[in-house]
Design an enzyme around this catalytic site. Sequence first.
Site, PDB file in Angstrom:
ATOM      1  N   GLU A   1      31.429  41.789  21.481  1.00 22.02           N
ATOM      2  CA  GLU A   1      31.986  40.499  22.102  1.00 22.02           C
ATOM      3  C   GLU A   1      32.937  39.826  21.237  1.00 22.02           C
ATOM      4  OE1 GLU A   1      32.040  38.399  24.861  1.00 22.02           O
ATOM      5  OE2 GLU A   1      33.264  37.264  23.678  1.00 22.02           O
TER       6      GLU A   1
ATOM      7  N   ASP B   1      39.509  34.456  44.697  1.00 17.78           N
ATOM      8  CA  ASP B   1      39.685  35.166  43.137  1.00 17.78           C
ATOM      9  C   ASP B   1      41.071  34.826  42.922  1.00 17.78           C
ATOM     10  OD1 ASP B   1      36.932  35.464  42.833  1.00 17.78           O
ATOM     11  OD2 ASP B   1      37.154  37.521  42.244  1.00 17.78           O
TER      12      ASP B   1
ATOM     13  N   HIS C   1       2.686  23.173  44.918  1.00 21.21           N
ATOM     14  CA  HIS C   1       1.984  23.726  43.849  1.00 21.21           C
ATOM     15  C   HIS C   1       1.273  25.052  44.246  1.00 21.21           C
ATOM     16  CE1 HIS C   1      -0.272  23.847  40.057  1.00 21.21           C
ATOM     17  NE2 HIS C   1      -1.207  24.104  40.689  1.00 21.21           N
TER      18      HIS C   1
ATOM     19  N   VAL D   1      38.135  44.757  19.720  1.00 23.33           N
ATOM     20  CA  VAL D   1      38.163  46.036  20.019  1.00 23.33           C
ATOM     21  C   VAL D   1      39.739  46.637  20.114  1.00 23.33           C
ATOM     22  CG1 VAL D   1      37.477  47.933  21.823  1.00 23.33           C
ATOM     23  CG2 VAL D   1      35.934  46.297  21.116  1.00 23.33           C
TER      24      VAL D   1
ATOM     25  N   GLY E   1      36.869  40.595  31.567  1.00 23.91           N
ATOM     26  CA  GLY E   1      37.301  39.658  32.492  1.00 23.91           C
ATOM     27  C   GLY E   1      37.926  40.425  33.833  1.00 23.91           C
TER      28      GLY E   1
ATOM     29  N   LEU F   1      34.841  46.449  55.081  1.00 25.10           N
ATOM     30  CA  LEU F   1      35.027  45.319  54.809  1.00 25.10           C
ATOM     31  C   LEU F   1      34.135  44.596  53.713  1.00 25.10           C
ATOM     32  CD1 LEU F   1      35.623  44.399  58.596  1.00 25.10           C
ATOM     33  CD2 LEU F   1      37.380  43.997  56.959  1.00 25.10           C
TER      34      LEU F   1
HETATM   35  P1  FAD Z   1      37.725  40.198  46.814  1.00 28.50           P
HETATM   36  O1  FAD Z   1      36.155  40.312  47.055  1.00 28.50           O
HETATM   37  O2  FAD Z   1      38.356  41.033  45.678  1.00 28.50           O
HETATM   38  O3  FAD Z   1      38.456  40.817  48.221  1.00 28.50           O
HETATM   39  C1  FAD Z   1      39.988  41.013  48.202  1.00 28.50           C
HETATM   40  C2  FAD Z   1      40.106  42.002  49.225  1.00 28.50           C
HETATM   41  O4  FAD Z   1      41.437  42.138  49.699  1.00 28.50           O
HETATM   42  C3  FAD Z   1      39.606  43.416  48.687  1.00 28.50           C
HETATM   43  O5  FAD Z   1      38.966  43.956  49.787  1.00 28.50           O
HETATM   44  C4  FAD Z   1      40.823  44.135  48.745  1.00 28.50           C
HETATM   45  O6  FAD Z   1      40.827  45.620  48.867  1.00 28.50           O
HETATM   46  C5  FAD Z   1      41.658  43.417  49.678  1.00 28.50           C
HETATM   47  N1  FAD Z   1      43.292  43.742  49.246  1.00 28.50           N
HETATM   48  C6  FAD Z   1      43.633  43.107  48.286  1.00 28.50           C
HETATM   49  N2  FAD Z   1      45.142  43.340  48.359  1.00 28.50           N
HETATM   50  C7  FAD Z   1      45.312  43.568  49.751  1.00 28.50           C
HETATM   51  C8  FAD Z   1      46.498  43.618  50.351  1.00 28.50           C
HETATM   52  N3  FAD Z   1      47.783  43.551  49.945  1.00 28.50           N
HETATM   53  N4  FAD Z   1      46.242  43.839  51.859  1.00 28.50           N
HETATM   54  C9  FAD Z   1      45.194  44.043  52.254  1.00 28.50           C
HETATM   55  N5  FAD Z   1      43.921  43.957  51.819  1.00 28.50           N
HETATM   56  C10 FAD Z   1      44.123  43.798  50.426  1.00 28.50           C
HETATM   57  N6  FAD Z   1      30.307  37.032  42.223  1.00 28.50           N
HETATM   58  C11 FAD Z   1      29.078  36.309  42.766  1.00 28.50           C
HETATM   59  O7  FAD Z   1      29.448  35.060  43.230  1.00 28.50           O
HETATM   60  N7  FAD Z   1      27.902  36.889  42.387  1.00 28.50           N
HETATM   61  C12 FAD Z   1      27.657  38.194  41.796  1.00 28.50           C
HETATM   62  O8  FAD Z   1      26.330  38.374  41.904  1.00 28.50           O
HETATM   63  C13 FAD Z   1      28.774  38.599  41.614  1.00 28.50           C
HETATM   64  N8  FAD Z   1      28.624  40.016  40.954  1.00 28.50           N
HETATM   65  C14 FAD Z   1      29.844  40.795  40.860  1.00 28.50           C
HETATM   66  C15 FAD Z   1      29.666  41.998  39.922  1.00 28.50           C
HETATM   67  C16 FAD Z   1      30.722  42.872  39.844  1.00 28.50           C
HETATM   68  C17 FAD Z   1      30.600  44.001  39.152  1.00 28.50           C
HETATM   69  C18 FAD Z   1      32.166  42.203  39.997  1.00 28.50           C
HETATM   70  C19 FAD Z   1      33.185  42.969  39.753  1.00 28.50           C
HETATM   71  C20 FAD Z   1      32.386  41.049  40.737  1.00 28.50           C
HETATM   72  C21 FAD Z   1      30.977  40.103  41.045  1.00 28.50           C
HETATM   73  N9  FAD Z   1      31.195  38.875  41.496  1.00 28.50           N
HETATM   74  C22 FAD Z   1      30.275  38.149  41.909  1.00 28.50           C
HETATM   75  C23 FAD Z   1      32.626  38.103  41.732  1.00 28.50           C
HETATM   76  C24 FAD Z   1      32.981  38.321  43.242  1.00 28.50           C
HETATM   77  O9  FAD Z   1      32.840  39.802  43.638  1.00 28.50           O
HETATM   78  C25 FAD Z   1      34.311  37.837  43.630  1.00 28.50           C
HETATM   79  O10 FAD Z   1      34.238  36.449  43.028  1.00 28.50           O
HETATM   80  C26 FAD Z   1      34.459  37.835  44.969  1.00 28.50           C
HETATM   81  O11 FAD Z   1      34.581  39.055  45.498  1.00 28.50           O
HETATM   82  C27 FAD Z   1      35.847  37.412  45.355  1.00 28.50           C
HETATM   83  O12 FAD Z   1      36.143  37.270  46.681  1.00 28.50           O
HETATM   84  P2  FAD Z   1      37.640  37.378  47.341  1.00 28.50           P
HETATM   85  O13 FAD Z   1      37.436  37.378  48.826  1.00 28.50           O
HETATM   86  O14 FAD Z   1      38.505  36.200  46.746  1.00 28.50           O
HETATM   87  O15 FAD Z   1      38.145  38.717  46.849  1.00 28.50           O
HETATM   88  P1  NAD Z   2      33.633  37.298  31.786  1.00 26.54           P
HETATM   89  O1  NAD Z   2      34.914  36.476  31.604  1.00 26.54           O
HETATM   90  O2  NAD Z   2      32.297  36.903  32.135  1.00 26.54           O
HETATM   91  O3  NAD Z   2      33.298  37.955  30.318  1.00 26.54           O
HETATM   92  C1  NAD Z   2      34.376  38.708  29.622  1.00 26.54           C
HETATM   93  C2  NAD Z   2      33.640  38.650  28.251  1.00 26.54           C
HETATM   94  O4  NAD Z   2      34.482  39.639  27.282  1.00 26.54           O
HETATM   95  C3  NAD Z   2      34.132  37.236  27.252  1.00 26.54           C
HETATM   96  O5  NAD Z   2      33.104  36.947  27.024  1.00 26.54           O
HETATM   97  C4  NAD Z   2      35.270  37.399  26.458  1.00 26.54           C
HETATM   98  O6  NAD Z   2      35.262  36.818  25.264  1.00 26.54           O
HETATM   99  C5  NAD Z   2      35.121  38.961  26.289  1.00 26.54           C
HETATM  100  N1  NAD Z   2      36.126  39.719  25.639  1.00 26.54           N
HETATM  101  C6  NAD Z   2      37.585  39.529  26.102  1.00 26.54           C
HETATM  102  N2  NAD Z   2      38.294  40.292  25.272  1.00 26.54           N
HETATM  103  C7  NAD Z   2      37.617  40.849  24.419  1.00 26.54           C
HETATM  104  C8  NAD Z   2      37.637  41.817  23.253  1.00 26.54           C
HETATM  105  N3  NAD Z   2      39.011  42.566  23.337  1.00 26.54           N
HETATM  106  N4  NAD Z   2      36.776  42.543  22.881  1.00 26.54           N
HETATM  107  C9  NAD Z   2      35.777  42.100  23.074  1.00 26.54           C
HETATM  108  N5  NAD Z   2      35.239  41.232  23.987  1.00 26.54           N
HETATM  109  C10 NAD Z   2      36.165  40.787  24.635  1.00 26.54           C
HETATM  110  O7  NAD Z   2      34.128  38.512  32.507  1.00 26.54           O
HETATM  111  P2  NAD Z   2      33.539  39.778  33.160  1.00 26.54           P
HETATM  112  O8  NAD Z   2      32.001  39.986  32.793  1.00 26.54           O
HETATM  113  O9  NAD Z   2      34.349  40.882  33.120  1.00 26.54           O
HETATM  114  O10 NAD Z   2      33.289  39.290  34.727  1.00 26.54           O
HETATM  115  C11 NAD Z   2      34.710  39.077  35.603  1.00 26.54           C
HETATM  116  C12 NAD Z   2      34.343  37.996  36.621  1.00 26.54           C
HETATM  117  O11 NAD Z   2      33.466  38.568  37.477  1.00 26.54           O
HETATM  118  C13 NAD Z   2      33.747  36.727  36.004  1.00 26.54           C
HETATM  119  O12 NAD Z   2      34.807  35.605  36.235  1.00 26.54           O
HETATM  120  C14 NAD Z   2      32.389  36.560  36.734  1.00 26.54           C
HETATM  121  O13 NAD Z   2      32.357  35.338  37.438  1.00 26.54           O
HETATM  122  C15 NAD Z   2      32.634  37.441  37.789  1.00 26.54           C
HETATM  123  N6  NAD Z   2      31.155  38.012  37.947  1.00 26.54           N
HETATM  124  C16 NAD Z   2      30.060  37.202  38.285  1.00 26.54           C
HETATM  125  C17 NAD Z   2      28.611  37.610  38.565  1.00 26.54           C
HETATM  126  C18 NAD Z   2      27.732  36.728  39.102  1.00 26.54           C
HETATM  127  O14 NAD Z   2      28.095  35.732  39.668  1.00 26.54           O
HETATM  128  N7  NAD Z   2      26.570  37.151  38.705  1.00 26.54           N
HETATM  129  C19 NAD Z   2      28.581  39.050  38.061  1.00 26.54           C
HETATM  130  C20 NAD Z   2      29.525  39.631  37.636  1.00 26.54           C
HETATM  131  C21 NAD Z   2      30.764  39.260  37.773  1.00 26.54           C
END
Ligand code: FAD
Ligand code: NAD
Length: 465
Positions: free
Chosen positions: A207, A312, A444, A241, A271, A41
């Site tokens: 980028e 999401d 402080h 790219v 993204g 989970l």
């Molecule tokens: P998810 O976490 O994607 O959960 C959806 C779940 O649904 C998954 O477990 C999936 O297996 C399950 N599922 C999908 N379809 C089905 C189905 N049909 N039946 C049963 N189960 C299903 N956000 C932050 O706020 N801070 C961070 O530091 C941060 N770091 C990140 C780093 C990375 C590398 C990535 C990829 C994302 C990061 N994010 C961060 C974004 C964050 O992970 C997401 O915004 C968040 O997990 C969204 O929560 P959610 O519950 O909507 O979806």
């Molecule tokens: P992002 O949207 O943050 O960044 C994607 C970047 O890729 C953008 O700057 C965009 O201009 C660029 N891009 C798009 N097409 C391109 C191309 N063809 N060539 C080069 N650059 C290109 O997306 P991400 O970094 O993949 O993260 C995905 C999501 O996960 C975000 O929405 C973010 O909020 C979430 N996330 C959050 C955290 C956190 O809260 N610390 C950490 C990781 C991920």
Amino acid sequence: MSELQTFDVIFIGGGPAGYTGAIRAAQLGQKVACVEVEPRLGGTCLRVGCVPSKALLESSEKFLETKNTLKKHGVLAENVTLDLATMQKRKETIVTQLTGGIAGLFKKNKVTRFLGLGRLDGPGRVVVTANDGTETAIAAQHIIVATGSVVTPLKGVELDDNRIGTSTEALAWQAVPEHLVVIGGGVIGLELGSVWLRLGAKVTVLEYMDRILAGTDAEVATLAQKLFKRQGVDFKLGVRVTGARLDGDQVVVDIADAESIRCSHVLLAVGRKPNTQGLALESCGITTDTRGQIPVDGHFRTSAAGVYAVGDVIHGPMLAHKAEEDAVACVEQIVNGYGHVDYNLVPGVVYTEPEIATVGKSEEDLKKAEISYRKGSFPFAANARAIALGHTDGFVKILADAQTDRVLGCAIIGPRAGDLIAEVAAAMAFGASSEDIARTCHAHPSLAEVVKEAALAVDGRAVNI
Ligand code: FAD
Ligand code: NAD
């Protein structure tokens, strides 16, 4: 198919939205089920997102600090070497601990967990398909879709689930890449690029836009890029790219109108997109919008009665804490008749060094909306705690309405920015003015004093500068 089991609320997806919402619904006396296809989970966030990335960011920062900066503190460590296997094992242990913790919370709150892929089967029904193909039908008056997001692919980039990978692979590499090319200068690219840079990789960020961290306060993003460059990241902005492919033990990255780059690894981070595949939304007459999101109203209701969507998979920032807030508000609305999330107050944090945190409006937003504002800025370099920590890069910037002084936004780049922003978010939630923050006693020496000084600076009264 086995006998139909009925619930009050069913969540499809056990990520931050699904598990938090399921627990809240149970607290409110509902009979709750949560369908999750992965054995563990916690969703993207706990398995392959927030949690493992922060574990590696912390470990890699410690490695770099021990190697480079501890000697300034008079702490001498010789022959500092990397044990990546232990670093990765620690990350896995943390993930296991936290995902297991949710299973425990489900038990405690009597949430019934179904392991399998959930799909809608007309209003009020969900069919769960287990790994072995067995199908179970469950029913509820309220079904909440919380299926999260998946990586956005890029045409021509041939992912091989290893060296040409997404964040999932980049979190799991068992050797330090020689040369990592990151496609996308967003949050994932910069966080995971930082991890591997600190561990010894050469890192190039490609980028598409002419700046990094699109959407983040431009002054903050400009300083961030300068600091990351100083750390060793090579940025190529304004590049498109067009492909990436394996070529023997190398990877070739093709760029429009420029020479291809040869490297050892690629991280695709352009993204994420809503995950609605296989959900059978059509069985309830729901269609996604042009961005692939499930359209919902202010109460997270889809176009089908009794079907809701959160996290999401709908509009708004793709962040774990936003997903949690959505789910809690959705459930509270269903049970109590009231629930609301103010997306303007969702903080965003980038866990690089230094950290970057924002809430509310940026200067660019305010200019575009023609809202007149006053700005107060204060550097960490003038703060005693930051100097003691040895982390003096960055500043806090507070934006307040020119007429009312109400705080409209805040951007922080500097140590513990992700923790400091909480004060401003809370202040904004209470409709505070910059004067309210400025007149609040801050300990402080603390980093929080930089927030206070920035608030004082809105009125030109910062003291220690
Ligand atoms: P998810 O976490 O994607 O959960 C959806 C779940 O649904 C998954 O477990 C999936 O297996 C399950 N599922 C999908 N379809 C089905 C189905 N049909 N039946 C049963 N189960 C299903 N956000 C932050 O706020 N801070 C961070 O530091 C941060 N770091 C990140 C780093 C990375 C590398 C990535 C990829 C994302 C990061 N994010 C961060 C974004 C964050 O992970 C997401 O915004 C968040 O997990 C969204 O929560 P959610 O519950 O909507 O979806
Ligand atoms: P992002 O949207 O943050 O960044 C994607 C970047 O890729 C953008 O700057 C965009 O201009 C660029 N891009 C798009 N097409 C391109 C191309 N063809 N060539 C080069 N650059 C290109 O997306 P991400 O970094 O993949 O993260 C995905 C999501 O996960 C975000 O929405 C973010 O909020 C979430 N996330 C959050 C955290 C956190 O809260 N610390 C950490 C990781 C991920």
